[in-house]
Design a protein around this motif. Structure first.
Motif, PDB file in Angstrom:
ATOM      1  N   ARG A  31     -26.001 -70.541 -23.386  1.00 28.50           N
ATOM      2  CA  ARG A  31     -27.335 -69.924 -23.418  1.00 28.50           C
ATOM      3  C   ARG A  31     -28.441 -70.936 -23.162  1.00 28.50           C
ATOM      4  NH1 ARG A  31     -29.229 -67.818 -28.031  1.00 28.50           N
ATOM      5  NH2 ARG A  31     -28.053 -69.217 -29.393  1.00 28.50           N
ATOM      6  N   PHE A  32     -28.267 -72.160 -23.639  1.00 26.81           N
ATOM      7  CA  PHE A  32     -29.286 -73.198 -23.510  1.00 26.81           C
ATOM      8  C   PHE A  32     -28.827 -74.240 -22.492  1.00 26.81           C
ATOM      9  CE2 PHE A  32     -31.261 -72.923 -28.059  1.00 26.81           C
ATOM     10  CZ  PHE A  32     -31.442 -71.558 -27.884  1.00 26.81           C
ATOM     11  N   THR A  33     -29.796 -74.818 -21.791  1.00 25.11           N
ATOM     12  CA  THR A  33     -29.508 -75.882 -20.844  1.00 25.11           C
ATOM     13  C   THR A  33     -30.508 -77.013 -21.033  1.00 25.11           C
ATOM     14  OG1 THR A  33     -28.678 -74.285 -19.220  1.00 25.11           O
ATOM     15  CG2 THR A  33     -29.219 -76.496 -18.428  1.00 25.11           C
ATOM     16  N   ILE A  34     -29.989 -78.200 -21.243  1.00 28.70           N
ATOM     17  CA  ILE A  34     -30.829 -79.388 -21.383  1.00 28.70           C
ATOM     18  C   ILE A  34     -30.843 -80.122 -20.046  1.00 28.70           C
ATOM     19  CG2 ILE A  34     -28.922 -80.840 -22.202  1.00 28.70           C
ATOM     20  CD1 ILE A  34     -30.938 -82.251 -24.049  1.00 28.70           C
ATOM     21  N   SER A  35     -32.005 -80.675 -19.715  1.00 20.48           N
ATOM     22  CA  SER A  35     -32.117 -81.436 -18.480  1.00 20.48           C
ATOM     23  C   SER A  35     -33.197 -82.498 -18.652  1.00 20.48           C
ATOM     24  CB  SER A  35     -32.455 -80.522 -17.295  1.00 20.48           C
ATOM     25  OG  SER A  35     -33.702 -79.872 -17.497  1.00 20.48           O
ATOM     26  N   ARG A  36     -33.220 -83.421 -17.729  1.00 21.14           N
ATOM     27  CA  ARG A  36     -34.223 -84.483 -17.794  1.00 21.14           C
ATOM     28  C   ARG A  36     -34.719 -84.782 -16.381  1.00 21.14           C
ATOM     29  NH1 ARG A  36     -31.276 -89.418 -20.544  1.00 21.14           N
ATOM     30  NH2 ARG A  36     -32.982 -90.691 -19.729  1.00 21.14           N
ATOM     31  N   ASP A  37     -35.994 -85.087 -16.288  1.00 22.66           N
ATOM     32  CA  ASP A  37     -36.606 -85.491 -15.031  1.00 22.66           C
ATOM     33  C   ASP A  37     -37.158 -86.889 -15.238  1.00 22.66           C
ATOM     34  OD1 ASP A  37     -38.241 -85.973 -12.826  1.00 22.66           O
ATOM     35  OD2 ASP A  37     -38.822 -83.870 -12.646  1.00 22.66           O
ATOM     36  N   ASN A  38     -36.412 -87.880 -14.799  1.00 14.31           N
ATOM     37  CA  ASN A  38     -36.816 -89.270 -15.037  1.00 14.31           C
ATOM     38  C   ASN A  38     -38.152 -89.592 -14.365  1.00 14.31           C
ATOM     39  OD1 ASN A  38     -34.518 -89.701 -16.556  1.00 14.31           O
ATOM     40  ND2 ASN A  38     -33.369 -90.614 -14.864  1.00 14.31           N
ATOM     41  N   ALA A  39     -38.411 -88.988 -13.226  1.00 16.70           N
ATOM     42  CA  ALA A  39     -39.658 -89.270 -12.510  1.00 16.70           C
ATOM     43  C   ALA A  39     -40.877 -88.792 -13.294  1.00 16.70           C
ATOM     44  CB  ALA A  39     -39.625 -88.628 -11.136  1.00 16.70           C
ATOM     45  N   LYS A  40     -40.687 -87.767 -14.106  1.00 22.51           N
ATOM     46  CA  LYS A  40     -41.801 -87.211 -14.883  1.00 22.51           C
ATOM     47  C   LYS A  40     -41.743 -87.625 -16.342  1.00 22.51           C
ATOM     48  CE  LYS A  40     -42.422 -83.110 -11.982  1.00 22.51           C
ATOM     49  NZ  LYS A  40     -42.464 -81.617 -11.947  1.00 22.51           N
ATOM     50  N   ASN A  41     -40.766 -88.439 -16.694  1.00 29.32           N
ATOM     51  CA  ASN A  41     -40.596 -88.855 -18.097  1.00 29.32           C
ATOM     52  C   ASN A  41     -40.544 -87.641 -19.017  1.00 29.32           C
ATOM     53  OD1 ASN A  41     -40.625 -91.535 -17.307  1.00 29.32           O
ATOM     54  ND2 ASN A  41     -42.826 -91.748 -17.650  1.00 29.32           N
ATOM     55  N   THR A  42     -39.838 -86.634 -18.591  1.00 29.25           N
ATOM     56  CA  THR A  42     -39.832 -85.371 -19.325  1.00 29.25           C
ATOM     57  C   THR A  42     -38.410 -84.836 -19.458  1.00 29.25           C
ATOM     58  OG1 THR A  42     -42.058 -84.831 -18.529  1.00 29.25           O
ATOM     59  CG2 THR A  42     -40.732 -83.014 -19.380  1.00 29.25           C
ATOM     60  N   MET A  43     -38.146 -84.272 -20.591  1.00 29.25           N
ATOM     61  CA  MET A  43     -36.883 -83.592 -20.867  1.00 29.25           C
ATOM     62  C   MET A  43     -37.186 -82.119 -21.116  1.00 29.25           C
ATOM     63  SD  MET A  43     -34.224 -84.270 -24.025  1.00 29.25           S
ATOM     64  CE  MET A  43     -35.517 -84.112 -25.251  1.00 29.25           C
ATOM     65  N   TYR A  44     -36.228 -81.277 -20.786  1.00 30.57           N
ATOM     66  CA  TYR A  44     -36.434 -79.830 -20.923  1.00 30.57           C
ATOM     67  C   TYR A  44     -35.302 -79.196 -21.715  1.00 30.57           C
ATOM     68  CZ  TYR A  44     -39.517 -80.803 -16.960  1.00 30.57           C
ATOM     69  OH  TYR A  44     -40.490 -81.325 -16.142  1.00 30.57           O
ATOM     70  N   LEU A  45     -35.600 -78.047 -22.266  1.00 26.49           N
ATOM     71  CA  LEU A  45     -34.574 -77.205 -22.866  1.00 26.49           C
ATOM     72  C   LEU A  45     -34.847 -75.777 -22.421  1.00 26.49           C
ATOM     73  CD1 LEU A  45     -32.092 -77.195 -24.772  1.00 26.49           C
ATOM     74  CD2 LEU A  45     -33.658 -76.455 -26.580  1.00 26.49           C
ATOM     75  N   GLN A  46     -34.029 -75.289 -21.521  1.00 32.23           N
ATOM     76  CA  GLN A  46     -34.124 -73.906 -21.085  1.00 32.23           C
ATOM     77  C   GLN A  46     -33.309 -73.053 -22.044  1.00 32.23           C
ATOM     78  OE1 GLN A  46     -35.895 -72.454 -18.466  1.00 32.23           O
ATOM     79  NE2 GLN A  46     -35.227 -70.543 -19.421  1.00 32.23           N
ATOM     80  N   MET A  47     -33.962 -72.107 -22.672  1.00 31.77           N
ATOM     81  CA  MET A  47     -33.320 -71.273 -23.670  1.00 31.77           C
ATOM     82  C   MET A  47     -33.317 -69.828 -23.181  1.00 31.77           C
ATOM     83  SD  MET A  47     -34.907 -72.915 -27.164  1.00 31.77           S
ATOM     84  CE  MET A  47     -36.545 -72.269 -26.859  1.00 31.77           C
ATOM     85  N   ASN A  48     -32.138 -69.299 -22.961  1.00 28.79           N
ATOM     86  CA  ASN A  48     -31.976 -67.922 -22.511  1.00 28.79           C
ATOM     87  C   ASN A  48     -31.250 -67.103 -23.568  1.00 28.79           C
ATOM     88  OD1 ASN A  48     -33.114 -68.660 -20.001  1.00 28.79           O
ATOM     89  ND2 ASN A  48     -31.105 -69.190 -19.169  1.00 28.79           N
ATOM     90  N   SER A  49     -31.334 -65.803 -23.441  1.00 33.07           N
ATOM     91  CA  SER A  49     -30.644 -64.895 -24.366  1.00 33.07           C
ATOM     92  C   SER A  49     -30.926 -65.262 -25.809  1.00 33.07           C
ATOM     93  CB  SER A  49     -29.128 -64.908 -24.099  1.00 33.07           C
ATOM     94  OG  SER A  49     -28.846 -64.556 -22.765  1.00 33.07           O
ATOM     95  N   LEU A  50     -32.185 -65.460 -26.114  1.00 32.43           N
ATOM     96  CA  LEU A  50     -32.560 -65.901 -27.451  1.00 32.43           C
ATOM     97  C   LEU A  50     -32.242 -64.855 -28.503  1.00 32.43           C
ATOM     98  CD1 LEU A  50     -35.823 -67.730 -26.484  1.00 32.43           C
ATOM     99  CD2 LEU A  50     -33.961 -68.741 -27.819  1.00 32.43           C
ATOM    100  N   LYS A  51     -31.860 -65.356 -29.665  1.00 36.03           N
ATOM    101  CA  LYS A  51     -31.481 -64.518 -30.797  1.00 36.03           C
ATOM    102  C   LYS A  51     -32.410 -64.825 -31.968  1.00 36.03           C
ATOM    103  CE  LYS A  51     -26.604 -65.008 -29.481  1.00 36.03           C
ATOM    104  NZ  LYS A  51     -25.257 -65.439 -29.952  1.00 36.03           N
TER     105      LYS A  51
END
Length: 114
Positions: A66-86
């Motif tokens: 349901r969740f996906t973690i990712s990072r964008d080194n160029a933007k110094n940013t990390m993400y957490l995409q959260m789908n199908s939230l409960k």
């Protein structure tokens, strides 16, 4: 000193999606492990997901698929995409950088209505 700032939290209905962002005050290219954690009321903080500098990821069983973690080194940013939230995903979500010590953001609230 490393500063982390989370954003993207909010109120969403069950089954909805949110994307959290964590902006870091320095380059994340050399940060070995970045992670998302959450703490629900009355509960201990728990790991949600980690991502390494090489891009390897791991997730808590409760969010796998349901969740996906990712990072964008160029933007110094990390993400957490959260789908199908409960409703049980409701918590304050924190990002962290694990280097010679641990640095934490201030947290962002995620609320899931049933």
């Amino acid at each position: 000193q490393v500063q982390l700032v989370e954003s993207g939290g909010g109120l969403v209905q069950t089954g909805g999606s949110l994307r959290l962002s964590c902006t870091v005050s320095r380059t994340i290219f050399t940060i070995n492990v970045l992670g998302w954690y959450r703490q629900a009321p009355g509960k201990q903080r728990e790991k949600v997901a980690h991502i390494t500098s090489g891009g390897s990821t791991n997730y808590a069983d409760s969010v796998k698929g349901r969740f996906t973690i990712s990072r964008d080194n160029a933007k110094n940013t990390m993400y957490l995409q959260m789908n199908s939230l409960k409703p049980e995903d409701k918590a304050v979500y924190y990002c962290a950088a694990h280097v010679w010590t641990d640095y934490w953001g201030q947290g962002t609230q995620v609320t899931v209505s049933s």
